[in-house]
Structures are given as C-alpha cells and as structure tokens.
Design an enzyme around this catalytic site. Sequence first.
Site, PDB file in Angstrom:
ATOM      1  N   LYS A  19       0.836  -1.203   0.000  1.00  0.00           N
ATOM      2  CA  LYS A  19       0.000   0.000   0.000  1.00  0.00           C
ATOM      3  C   LYS A  19       0.874   1.258   0.000  1.00  0.00           C
ATOM      4  O   LYS A  19       1.918   1.292   0.662  1.00  0.00           O
ATOM      5  CB  LYS A  19      -0.899  -0.048   1.238  1.00  0.00           C
ATOM      6  CG  LYS A  19      -1.978   1.009   1.331  1.00  0.00           C
ATOM      7  CD  LYS A  19      -2.826   0.737   2.574  1.00  0.00           C
ATOM      8  CE  LYS A  19      -3.845   1.810   2.841  1.00  0.00           C
ATOM      9  NZ  LYS A  19      -4.623   1.536   4.079  1.00  0.00           N
ATOM     10  N   SER A  47      -9.334   1.863   3.894  1.00  0.00           N
ATOM     11  CA  SER A  47      -8.505   2.601   2.961  1.00  0.00           C
ATOM     12  C   SER A  47      -7.610   1.694   2.104  1.00  0.00           C
ATOM     13  O   SER A  47      -6.983   2.169   1.151  1.00  0.00           O
ATOM     14  CB  SER A  47      -7.619   3.593   3.724  1.00  0.00           C
ATOM     15  OG  SER A  47      -6.766   2.935   4.636  1.00  0.00           O
ATOM     16  N   SER A  72      -9.654  -0.538   7.963  1.00  0.00           N
ATOM     17  CA  SER A  72      -9.096  -0.408   6.619  1.00  0.00           C
ATOM     18  C   SER A  72      -8.529  -1.682   6.029  1.00  0.00           C
ATOM     19  O   SER A  72      -8.160  -1.701   4.853  1.00  0.00           O
ATOM     20  CB  SER A  72      -8.016   0.675   6.613  1.00  0.00           C
ATOM     21  OG  SER A  72      -8.610   1.948   6.784  1.00  0.00           O
TER      22      SER A  72
END
Length: 478
Positions: free
Chosen positions: A82, A157, A181
């Site tokens: 990420k 997220s 997330s």
Amino acid sequence: MTKTELWRLSATELAAQTTRGDIRAEDAVQSALDRMQQVNPTLNAVVEDLGVEALQRARDLDRARDAGAPVGPLHGVPVTIKINVDQKGHATSNGVVALKDVIAPDDAPVVSNLQKAGAIVIGRTNTPEFSFRADTDNPLHGRTHNPWGKHISPGGSSGGAGAAVMAGVGALAHGNDIGGSLRFPAAANGAVTVKPGLGRVPAWNPSQTVERGMLAQSMSVQGLLTRSAADLHLSMPSLIAADPRDPFHVPLPWRGEAMDGPIKVAFTKNTFGYALHDEVDKALDTARDALVDAGYDVHEVEPPDVFECGRAGYRALMGEVLSLLKSDIQAAGSQTIRDIFDVYFQEFPPIIETELLQMMAKRSHYAREWSLFLQDYPLVLSPFLPQPFFGPDRDTEGAEGVHEVLGCAVYSYSMNFLGLPAASVPSRLAMLPKGPQPINVQIAARRWREDLAVDAAQAIEDRVGQMAPILWEKLETG
C-alpha cells in the site's frame, strides 16, 4: 497449469512449488505481472508498477536457490504494498498530491519482513487521501474500482490492496487498519484478512518526521489481505517478525497454546438499532452453522457493548485528528476530503482536552470488560456491517452517507480501540439486484490469538468456499 495461469495459485501453493523448484520465482512473478496488465487498467488498484525490479529480484532468488541457498517461507510469492507505507526508493504519497515526491529512505518493517521471507513486491496499491476513508479515490491516482462491479465500492482505505488480490494481482496484499481499513476492503471484495492486535506487527515509516499521535499508534495496525485463510497462516508469521524500530512490538509466536476442549464462541446479531439485511442475516447463520459443524461450542450471547466502546473510541480518535492533523488536511487535502472530515466531526463529535485524556484512560475499562468476557468466550462471531457493502462515494453524501459507511460499523472500529484481533471472512455470496456481492462476517478473538480467529475463518471458508474463483469466472464471462 500453464505458466500464464500461475497467478491463480494461492500463496501457499506458490511457496510450496517455488521452494521445491517445480516453479521458478521468475515465472510466478511474470504471471502476476501479466495479470496486472490485463485487469488493472479497469480497476486502477495498483498505481505503481514495479515489474522491472520485481523480475530482477525473482531472477536473483532463483539463482540463489539453484546455488543451494536457503529459501524463505514466502519464496517467490508476488505481493503488493500500500502506498502509505515506506518502500525504499518509492513515494509514500498516502494518496495526497503534496506528498507525491516523499521518497522513502528505507523499507518499513512490514516491507522488510515480507522481503526477508522471500516475497517479491510487484506493485504499490491505491489508498484514499490520508488513508482515512472506507472508499478509495484520490486526486493523485484516481478511483479504484471493485472487480465485482463499479456499483460496489472497493472499500478503504486498503481498497487498492483488496481489489488487486481478489482480481489475481499478487497472491498477498499488504494493508493497514486504524478503524477497519483491512476489513472494509475484505468485506467489499470477498477477501480474507485478520486485523492484528496492538503490538503484533512491527510498524514505522522511516520517512516520517514526527511520531504519530498516541491513539493512532495504539489503533493502527499492519496486515495482509488474502484469498484464503490458509494464506494468512502461511504469511503472518513472517509479518510479525520483530524489528527494533518498533519499540512496542510484542515478540510472541503466531501460534498460541492449544486450548482444551471445544472453543466457545459468542454469537450475536445485535446491530444496535440499525436494520439487519436479510442477506447479512443468512451469512451470519451460515457462519454459525459452519463453526458448529467444525466442533466449536457456539452460544448466542451478547459480548460487552461495542456501540458505546466503538463510538467513544472513534470520537477520541477524531479529537486527536482535530488537534494533530486538521491543519494538514486543510492545507493539502482536496475539497472532497475536507468536506468528508467536516461530516466526520459532526457524526463523531471530537473528544478534546481533558475529556480526551479521560477517554484514553477509560480505554482500559473497555479492554478489561472484553478481556474478562473473552476468558469465557475466546471468539466472538458478529456482523461486520449490517447491510451489504455500499456503493462508491457513499461517504461524500453528507451525514446520511457517512452514517451508513462508518456510523453503523461499530464492530469494526471498536476492535481498534480495544486493540483486539479481528478476522473478516466471506460467508455468503448474495445475489442482489445489481449483481452478486460477497457478504463477510467478523470474528474477534482474545488478545494475541489471531491464530484462533484465522482458524475459525478457515472453518467458515471450508463450508462456503473461496470467492476468488467465482469472481474470476465472472470477469472472464462479463
């Protein structure tokens, strides 16, 4: 299976075959990169293609293995990282235009641990601005789409991670979780994950110039999104390896002591006044039945109040955000994210000043209640969301939208405030008017017992099956 189809293999299957030499790491990586080229233009899940360096690393690993060097437990497994976590030489943008040139001077512990285990990073995945939405879109890289269809948000997220791994782009996907997330993208895409407990996975970004707030430190954790529970058992022991840069990491083995007799599971459908959708209700029943048939001792009983605990924790987090991050959000954030935070502050009125210190202290009270309850019931099976996953940009639709996205998600962020592990696993594929959509349930566990939560997820998966093969057939047939 042909070389071009190696992307279909799980991390467990890949690691076993690359270790034996049945598959070359280079071939495994090339197949994953080919898959990325095929599906990512539509998904926009991977926003930085690292194919060139990934193939070079794969060749190096192949040569080392051929020369007799020992191999790691994730040898040759393609993984994504990420973009809010440091990877040496790459931008840690966090989805913010102003941070697009913040180049990491070194790897974060999770990146280092994965690579030490033999994993190969093939790309970096999208996140919303400041990684603070349950949806994934930003002005720097644009919107990520859910492979099940554009009518479903990919979650956030870690939405890029969830969409990538389920579409076949890498067998493992790194993500993180401060309020859900990891679990939001798992639920949106039909992936499997476990939010580790506090201190379980070492964390730190070498690019950061100041330390994070105390609640951010205690609520945020690093983890992985996978297509199967078995892949969590394979990969998490590598992820939790100690790193001295995180002084509060807890060096415990992945597997805890075996428990005597059937494991007791508290089962609840309580949604605290929010409507429980019929498909979520059925998903919960399926998960319960799977655990019963697998030998778990399931009791319908209420755990300590997650509504009070979760709301208090998120309001406290908003107080910290208001004090420490609001100026950054106002200065560097888009109008969209500024508007969303305004609604966050309305939906979760920030606890500030003396009350914030008092609430941070009261966190121990909530954690103690859960610790005592988990002595009797080591696992808690509950909804994750009361409704099927929402559509893109739902959180931009004012208070009602934020309420549907986060207000009802108390089973999610309460676990962050408590610092407890919680797994997410699909237990039903709902045939809804807009198309098929996975429905995930949550399994919370005793502190330090992520392994128990993943075992239970495995039992549910054994009954229901994995979502990825169904998704891949849908993608092929349209």
